[in-house]
Design a protein around this motif. Structure first.
Motif, PDB file in Angstrom:
ATOM      1  N   ALA A   1      -8.701   1.242   0.497  1.00  0.00           N
ATOM      2  CA  ALA A   1      -7.419   0.978  -0.153  1.00  0.00           C
ATOM      3  C   ALA A   1      -7.580  -0.074  -1.239  1.00  0.00           C
TER       4      ALA A   1
ATOM      5  N   GLY B   1      -4.028   3.150  -1.071  1.00  0.00           N
ATOM      6  CA  GLY B   1      -3.738   3.017   0.352  1.00  0.00           C
ATOM      7  C   GLY B   1      -4.607   3.998   1.117  1.00  0.00           C
ATOM      8  N   THR B   2      -4.752   3.782   2.422  1.00  0.00           N
ATOM      9  CA  THR B   2      -5.592   4.727   3.172  1.00  0.00           C
ATOM     10  C   THR B   2      -4.822   5.983   3.562  1.00  0.00           C
TER      11      THR B   2
ATOM     12  N   PHE C   1       0.846  -1.197   0.000  1.00  0.00           N
ATOM     13  CA  PHE C   1       0.000   0.000   0.000  1.00  0.00           C
ATOM     14  C   PHE C   1       0.883   1.249   0.000  1.00  0.00           C
TER      15      PHE C   1
ATOM     16  N   HIS D   1      -1.667  -8.079   5.787  1.00  0.00           N
ATOM     17  CA  HIS D   1      -2.621  -8.241   6.866  1.00  0.00           C
ATOM     18  C   HIS D   1      -3.781  -9.127   6.442  1.00  0.00           C
TER      19      HIS D   1
ATOM     20  N   SER E   1      -9.067  -4.783   0.754  1.00  0.00           N
ATOM     21  CA  SER E   1      -8.231  -4.138   1.767  1.00  0.00           C
ATOM     22  C   SER E   1      -8.975  -4.083   3.103  1.00  0.00           C
ATOM     23  N   GLY E   2      -8.235  -3.776   4.154  1.00  0.00           N
ATOM     24  CA  GLY E   2      -8.849  -3.726   5.479  1.00  0.00           C
ATOM     25  C   GLY E   2      -9.985  -2.722   5.544  1.00  0.00           C
ATOM     26  N   SER E   3      -9.777  -1.559   4.954  1.00  0.00           N
ATOM     27  CA  SER E   3     -10.799  -0.500   4.986  1.00  0.00           C
ATOM     28  C   SER E   3     -12.005  -0.887   4.143  1.00  0.00           C
TER      29      SER E   3
ATOM     30  N   PRO F   1      -1.140   3.329   7.142  1.00  0.00           N
ATOM     31  CA  PRO F   1      -0.908   2.556   8.370  1.00  0.00           C
ATOM     32  C   PRO F   1       0.083   1.403   8.213  1.00  0.00           C
ATOM     33  N   SER F   2       0.016   0.683   7.092  1.00  0.00           N
ATOM     34  CA  SER F   2       0.949  -0.440   6.893  1.00  0.00           C
ATOM     35  C   SER F   2       2.368   0.093   6.762  1.00  0.00           C
TER      36      SER F   2
ATOM     37  N   GLN G   1      -8.099   2.164   9.746  1.00  0.00           N
ATOM     38  CA  GLN G   1      -7.277   1.625  10.827  1.00  0.00           C
ATOM     39  C   GLN G   1      -6.991   2.771  11.786  1.00  0.00           C
TER      40      GLN G   1
HETATM   41  C1  MLT Z   1      -2.786   0.865   4.088  1.00  0.00           C
HETATM   42  O1  MLT Z   1      -1.661   0.798   4.594  1.00  0.00           O
HETATM   43  O2  MLT Z   1      -3.098   1.688   3.265  1.00  0.00           O
HETATM   44  C2  MLT Z   1      -3.825  -0.099   4.612  1.00  0.00           C
HETATM   45  O3  MLT Z   1      -3.313  -1.195   5.165  1.00  0.00           O
HETATM   46  C3  MLT Z   1      -4.922  -0.212   3.728  1.00  0.00           C
HETATM   47  C4  MLT Z   1      -6.073  -1.052   4.127  1.00  0.00           C
HETATM   48  O4  MLT Z   1      -5.941  -2.251   4.127  1.00  0.00           O
HETATM   49  O5  MLT Z   1      -7.131  -0.497   4.422  1.00  0.00           O
END
Ligand code: MLT
Length: 294
Positions: A154, A182-183, A34, A90, A158-160, A39-40, A201
């Motif tokens: 993202a 990416g976020t 990302f 993740h 993705s996590g978001s 955050p990563s 995150q």
């Molecule tokens: C990021 O670093 O942008 C995140 O991990 C993105 C995500 O998974 O939401």
């Protein structure tokens, strides 16, 4: 290809142990799938600064973005199994993407786990222009809108994005996703009022919430984050049970000699046990894993 063959030849001739004895002999790269500044990336750079001390070699962070992180992970999977290319990821990149994308690689068979990293609770945030001061008011505003609000992610998987889908599922409110690489960049647009919200995150949004440039409504966990104790949990704020924390980790290409995997694991564990590193990560709202899990 030539580097790959050389690494394989060296492994055959010298044997994994000999390779591990000389590991590392040049800089290591951690591929973050990302954008920089997210955050990563932030977690990886904090860990890399400390891991290089244990390993006695520089650690470079390379951002290889796109397709919900699957392009960056693919880059690492296809790298020589010599310990010099590490995959950061993740729940989204190393689990969900396996169900969403035709990856061209196998997340279990082609990757060697190295270390479990801290977990990130999510936080529901919006631009300041949203006329809501509480989660209840945000939900009312979202329900009353003629068109779905825009939510930054993202990318699919993705996590978001997973958190956004879960939010929709729990609230029955439709969102219009706006994918970024990416976020980090998504958050910039939220601060600028270009998008309405992110289920982000905590470690990514926490400083902007503190600075008052965006609104934070609730953290998706059963307990408040020590570093953001003024922000209620979703249970307290009116979305009981809406819990999600995003775990992260490090992986190597399958076939990497176990001694090298062990050296990188040891460097990550050293970093995660370092009080100064723990303080930095906890200040971002990250939850440290129990020491017996490292
Ligand atoms: C990021 O670093 O942008 C995140 O991990 C993105 C995500 O998974 O939401």
């Amino acid at each position: 290809m030539r580097k790959f063959l050389l690494a394989v030849a060296a492994t055959l001739v010298l044997g994994g142990n000999a390779l591990a004895d000389h590991f590392p002999s040049h800089p290591i790269t951690i591929v973050v799938p990302f954008s920089a500044g997210g955050p990563s990336d932030a977690m990886c750079r904090i860990l890399a600064e400390r891991m290089k001390i244990t390993l006695g070699e520089a650690i470079l962070v390379e951002n290889v973005t796109g397709a919900g992180g699957s392009i960056g992970v693919g880059r690492a999977v296809r790298s020589p199994p010599d310990g010099y290319t590490v995959s950061f990821g993740h729940l989204g990149t190393h689990v969900a993407n396996g169900a969403i994308y035709k990856l061209g690689y196998d997340l279990v068979a082609d990757l060697e786990p190295v270390a479990l990293l801290p977990s990130n609770p999510m936080i529901i945030v919006s631009k300041n222009a949203v006329p809501a001061k509480s989660l209840k008011e945000l939900l009312d505003w979202l329900k009353a809108r003629p068109a779905p609000a825009t939510a930054g992610t993202a990318g699919a998987g993705s996590g978001s994005h997973i958190a956004g889908l879960y939010f929709e599922n729990v609230t029955g409110i439709k969102l219009q996703y706006v994918p970024y690489r990416g976020t980090g960049p998504a958050l910039n647009d939220l601060v600028a009022g270009q998008i309405d919200m992110i289920v982000d995150q905590l470690s990514n949004s926490i400083n902007q919430v503190r600075a008052g440039t965006i609104r934070g409504y609730a953290v998706t966990d059963a307990k408040r984050a020590e570093s953001a104790s003024d922000i209620p949990t979703t249970d307290e704020a009116g979305l009981p049970g809406f819990h999600m924390t995003l775990w992260s980790g490090l992986w190597l290409p399958k076939g990497t000699p176990q001694d090298i995997v062990a050296k990188l694991n040891a460097a990550a564990v050293d970093a995660l046990n370092d009080p100064a590193v723990r303080k930095q990560l906890e200040n971002l709202g990250l939850q440290m894993q129990p020491k017996d899990k490292l």
